[in-house]
Design a protein around this motif. Structure first.
Motif, PDB file in Angstrom:
ATOM      1  N   PRO A  47       0.831  -1.284  -0.059  1.00  0.00           N
ATOM      2  CA  PRO A  47       0.021   0.084   0.004  1.00  0.00           C
ATOM      3  C   PRO A  47       0.880   1.220  -0.099  1.00  0.00           C
ATOM      4  O   PRO A  47       1.777   1.311   0.868  1.00  0.00           O
ATOM      5  CB  PRO A  47      -0.595  -0.022   1.338  1.00  0.00           C
ATOM      6  N   GLU A  86       0.054   5.088   0.214  1.00  0.00           N
ATOM      7  CA  GLU A  86      -1.048   6.105   0.277  1.00  0.00           C
ATOM      8  C   GLU A  86      -0.620   7.582  -0.651  1.00  0.00           C
ATOM      9  O   GLU A  86       0.388   7.477  -0.797  1.00  0.00           O
ATOM     10  CB  GLU A  86      -0.889   6.831   1.562  1.00  0.00           C
ATOM     11  N   PHE A 135      -4.009   2.576   3.948  1.00  0.00           N
ATOM     12  CA  PHE A 135      -4.896   2.631   5.146  1.00  0.00           C
ATOM     13  C   PHE A 135      -6.178   3.518   5.206  1.00  0.00           C
ATOM     14  O   PHE A 135      -6.060   4.348   4.531  1.00  0.00           O
ATOM     15  CB  PHE A 135      -3.932   2.881   6.274  1.00  0.00           C
ATOM     16  N   GLN A 147      -6.752  -2.136   4.543  1.00  0.00           N
ATOM     17  CA  GLN A 147      -6.020  -1.963   5.655  1.00  0.00           C
ATOM     18  C   GLN A 147      -6.677  -1.068   6.446  1.00  0.00           C
ATOM     19  O   GLN A 147      -7.015   0.053   6.129  1.00  0.00           O
ATOM     20  CB  GLN A 147      -4.548  -1.371   5.083  1.00  0.00           C
ATOM     21  N   ASN A 196      -2.454  -2.039  10.116  1.00  0.00           N
ATOM     22  CA  ASN A 196      -1.139  -1.319   9.961  1.00  0.00           C
ATOM     23  C   ASN A 196      -0.329  -0.975  11.254  1.00  0.00           C
ATOM     24  O   ASN A 196      -1.093  -0.358  12.021  1.00  0.00           O
ATOM     25  CB  ASN A 196      -1.544   0.064   9.192  1.00  0.00           C
ATOM     26  N   LYS A 207       0.756  -5.688   8.891  1.00  0.00           N
ATOM     27  CA  LYS A 207       2.010  -5.245   8.120  1.00  0.00           C
ATOM     28  C   LYS A 207       2.775  -4.454   9.523  1.00  0.00           C
ATOM     29  O   LYS A 207       2.105  -3.530   9.936  1.00  0.00           O
ATOM     30  CB  LYS A 207       1.866  -4.179   7.104  1.00  0.00           C
ATOM     31  N   HIS A 257       8.368  -5.065   7.669  1.00  0.00           N
ATOM     32  CA  HIS A 257       9.232  -4.056   6.785  1.00  0.00           C
ATOM     33  C   HIS A 257      10.422  -4.045   7.882  1.00  0.00           C
ATOM     34  O   HIS A 257       9.981  -3.503   8.703  1.00  0.00           O
ATOM     35  CB  HIS A 257       8.488  -2.945   6.595  1.00  0.00           C
ATOM     36  N   TYR A 311      11.830   5.490   5.591  1.00  0.00           N
ATOM     37  CA  TYR A 311      12.017   4.607   4.444  1.00  0.00           C
ATOM     38  C   TYR A 311      13.472   4.670   4.028  1.00  0.00           C
ATOM     39  O   TYR A 311      13.544   4.280   2.914  1.00  0.00           O
ATOM     40  CB  TYR A 311      10.825   4.968   3.400  1.00  0.00           C
ATOM     41  N   ASN A 352       9.106  -7.394   3.040  1.00  0.00           N
ATOM     42  CA  ASN A 352       8.971  -6.054   2.357  1.00  0.00           C
ATOM     43  C   ASN A 352      10.086  -5.157   2.649  1.00  0.00           C
ATOM     44  O   ASN A 352      10.371  -4.867   3.775  1.00  0.00           O
ATOM     45  CB  ASN A 352       7.706  -5.669   2.736  1.00  0.00           C
ATOM     46  N   ASN A 411      12.911  -2.384   0.224  1.00  0.00           N
ATOM     47  CA  ASN A 411      13.959  -2.202  -0.865  1.00  0.00           C
ATOM     48  C   ASN A 411      14.204  -3.126  -2.159  1.00  0.00           C
ATOM     49  O   ASN A 411      15.431  -3.173  -2.296  1.00  0.00           O
ATOM     50  CB  ASN A 411      15.400  -1.662   0.042  1.00  0.00           C
ATOM     51  N   GLY A 424       6.800  -2.453  -3.136  1.00  0.00           N
ATOM     52  CA  GLY A 424       6.549  -1.222  -3.041  1.00  0.00           C
ATOM     53  C   GLY A 424       7.157  -0.271  -4.132  1.00  0.00           C
ATOM     54  O   GLY A 424       6.730  -0.148  -5.250  1.00  0.00           O
ATOM     55  N   ARG A 425       7.935   0.630  -3.626  1.00  0.00           N
ATOM     56  CA  ARG A 425       8.657   1.751  -4.412  1.00  0.00           C
ATOM     57  C   ARG A 425       9.351   1.294  -5.526  1.00  0.00           C
ATOM     58  O   ARG A 425       9.293   1.808  -6.719  1.00  0.00           O
ATOM     59  CB  ARG A 425       9.665   2.772  -3.466  1.00  0.00           C
TER      60      ARG A 425
HETATM   61  C1  LIG Z   1       4.438   7.475  -0.168  1.00  0.00           C
HETATM   62  C2  LIG Z   1       4.374   6.257   0.561  1.00  0.00           C
HETATM   63  C3  LIG Z   1       2.935   5.792   1.068  1.00  0.00           C
HETATM   64  C4  LIG Z   1       2.756   4.623   1.911  1.00  0.00           C
HETATM   65  N1  LIG Z   1       1.627   4.305   2.699  1.00  0.00           N
HETATM   66  C5  LIG Z   1       1.411   3.111   3.089  1.00  0.00           C
HETATM   67  C6  LIG Z   1       0.140   2.951   3.702  1.00  0.00           C
HETATM   68  O1  LIG Z   1      -0.649   3.548   3.278  1.00  0.00           O
HETATM   69  N2  LIG Z   1       0.150   1.510   4.407  1.00  0.00           N
HETATM   70  C7  LIG Z   1       1.324   0.798   4.549  1.00  0.00           C
HETATM   71  O2  LIG Z   1       1.167   0.032   5.378  1.00  0.00           O
HETATM   72  N3  LIG Z   1       2.628   1.423   4.475  1.00  0.00           N
HETATM   73  C8  LIG Z   1       2.469   2.302   3.552  1.00  0.00           C
HETATM   74  N4  LIG Z   1       4.049   2.824   2.913  1.00  0.00           N
HETATM   75  C9  LIG Z   1       5.036   1.747   3.147  1.00  0.00           C
HETATM   76  C10 LIG Z   1       4.982   0.802   1.771  1.00  0.00           C
HETATM   77  O3  LIG Z   1       3.982   0.023   2.079  1.00  0.00           O
HETATM   78  C11 LIG Z   1       6.361   0.052   2.017  1.00  0.00           C
HETATM   79  O4  LIG Z   1       6.281  -0.710   3.379  1.00  0.00           O
HETATM   80  C12 LIG Z   1       7.728   0.664   2.171  1.00  0.00           C
HETATM   81  O5  LIG Z   1       7.545   1.735   1.049  1.00  0.00           O
HETATM   82  C13 LIG Z   1       8.773  -0.107   1.981  1.00  0.00           C
HETATM   83  O6  LIG Z   1       8.790  -0.863   1.072  1.00  0.00           O
HETATM   84  P1  LIG Z   1       9.619  -0.557  -0.479  1.00  0.00           P
HETATM   85  O7  LIG Z   1      10.957  -0.440  -0.207  1.00  0.00           O
HETATM   86  O8  LIG Z   1       9.306  -2.027  -1.258  1.00  0.00           O
HETATM   87  O9  LIG Z   1       8.903   0.373  -0.977  1.00  0.00           O
HETATM   88  C14 LIG Z   1       3.995   4.004   2.232  1.00  0.00           C
HETATM   89  C15 LIG Z   1       5.224   4.206   1.689  1.00  0.00           C
HETATM   90  C16 LIG Z   1       5.356   5.469   0.940  1.00  0.00           C
HETATM   91  C17 LIG Z   1       6.893   5.777   0.241  1.00  0.00           C
END
Ligand SMILES: Cc1cc2nc3c(=O)[nH]c(=O)nc-3n(C[C@H](O)[C@H](O)[C@H](O)COP(=O)(O)O)c2cc1C
Length: 313
Positions: free
Chosen positions: A7, A9, A34, A64, A91, A136, A165, A173, A196, A198, A222-223
């Motif tokens: 997710p 946001e 969420f 979520q 969350n 999560k 994470h 992050y 989860n 990077n 995610g990213r």
């Molecule tokens: C802009 C942004 C919004 C996010 N929104 C949520 C969210 O709504 N719920 C959640 O559990 N994690 C949220 N995250 C965290 C991501 O789900 C993920 O755990 C985090 O980016 C690390 O994973 P990645 O390195 O694969 O991106 C958000 C992260 C970012 C950067």
């Protein structure tokens, strides 16, 4: 292997999910950003639209919930069950200052007594409602060693999946995920575990599997997936020779989908600019063009840079 979409946001809302599913597909679960139940309203009309079956056709979606109040969680879970969901996610990772100050997200992690009581109540309700509850989480709020106690707490509930994470709240992050704690989770967590953090390329995934001595399956992206929209296809070993064409199709589709539901131009462009902040490096957009994208206020300005300069049409 199973791939889950994290997710994000503001990014992975229903328009993103719908477009991604149409153009790429092939992922196993989408976790929705969420929702926060309030005393007045567990699931707002806006949340309902975001999670509605019409807006999420053909995908497996997990809503979520972000709260530290079991009554709010349970009301939201019941409403979601009535719209057809039999899985929800808690969350325990959001690092935002305002969220944590209210004891939610990662801000709930140090309150282990209250957290245990909360989990006790929501899992009892989940069992009687027939709704699975996944979590999560981060490793902790202040210190990654908090994870040792948290792991014991999570092990005492029927957590349907635990997505870890491996960072603490203060890491936000940034920096390297604290992988040694995920190794601990692999040994000690009893429920299905999901990694989860990077994963931006196939090699990142392979390195993690080598490090942990096991295939990470499922894995949550995610990213990395936003940056390279073909990443899930690559990890699943699909032919990605059409990646450039798919990217164009994704871009055009999401741009037009946002236009259908948003106005004026600047609001749609805000969404597109956020996506370009991820895409720029991967698609080698030069800094002058990226600046022009970020400065665009009207569709015509945006399209001039994107179609003429970036796509070279
Ligand atoms: C802009 C942004 C919004 C996010 N929104 C949520 C969210 O709504 N719920 C959640 O559990 N994690 C949220 N995250 C965290 C991501 O789900 C993920 O755990 C985090 O980016 C690390 O994973 P990645 O390195 O694969 O991106 C958000 C992260 C970012 C950067």
């Amino acid at each position: 292997m199973k791939i889950y979409v994290a997710p994000l946001e503001g990014i992975t809302g229903y328009i993103f999910r719908k477009t991604f599913n149409e153009v790429y597909g092939g992922v196993d679960k989408y976790f929705a950003p969420f929702i926060t139940p309030s005393e007045k309203c567990a699931v707002t009309p806006r949340d309902k639209k975001e999670l509605s079956p019409e807006n999420n056709k053909g995908i497996y979606l997990v809503p979520q919930i972000l709260t530290c109040r079991s009554d709010g969680f349970i009301s939201a879970m019941k409403e979601l069950k009535d719209t057809g969901f039999n899985e929800v996610n808690l969350n325990l990772g959001c690092p935002s200052g305002t969220v944590c100050a209210k004891g939610k997200g990662a801000g709930f992690l140090p309150e282990t007594t209250a957290l245990t009581k909360f989990l006790d109540e929501i899992y009892s309700a989940g069992e009687s409602e027939g709704v699975k509850i996944s979590i999560k989480t981060r490793l902790g709020y202040f210190d990654p060693d908090e994870f040792y106690d948290l792991a014991e707490i999570f092990n005492s509930f029927p957590v349907s999946e635990l997505i870890v994470h491996p960072r603490i709240r203060g890491d936000f992050y940034k920096g390297e995920p604290r992988k040694e704690y995920f190794a601990y989770a692999l040994e000690h967590i009893k429920c299905p575990l999901v990694y989860n953090g990077n994963i931006y390329a196939e090699q990142d995934y392979k390195d993690l599997c080598d490090l942990f001595g096991t295939d990470l399956d499922p894995v949550m992206l995610g990213r990395g997936l936003i940056t390279d929209l073909s990443l899930a296809d690559r990890l699943k070993g699909k032919d990605t020779s059409d990646a450039a064409a798919k990217f164009r199709r994704f871009h055009d589709t999401i741009y037009h989908e946002y236009q259908k539901v948003m106005s004026p131009d600047i609001n749609v462009l805000y969404k597109m600019k956020e996506l370009w902040s991820y895409w720029a490096a991967f698609y080698e957009v030069n800094s002058r063009d990226l600046k022009s994208i970020q400065k665009a206020k009207k569709y015509a300005e945006y399209e001039d840079v994107v179609y003429r300069k970036v796509f070279g049409l």
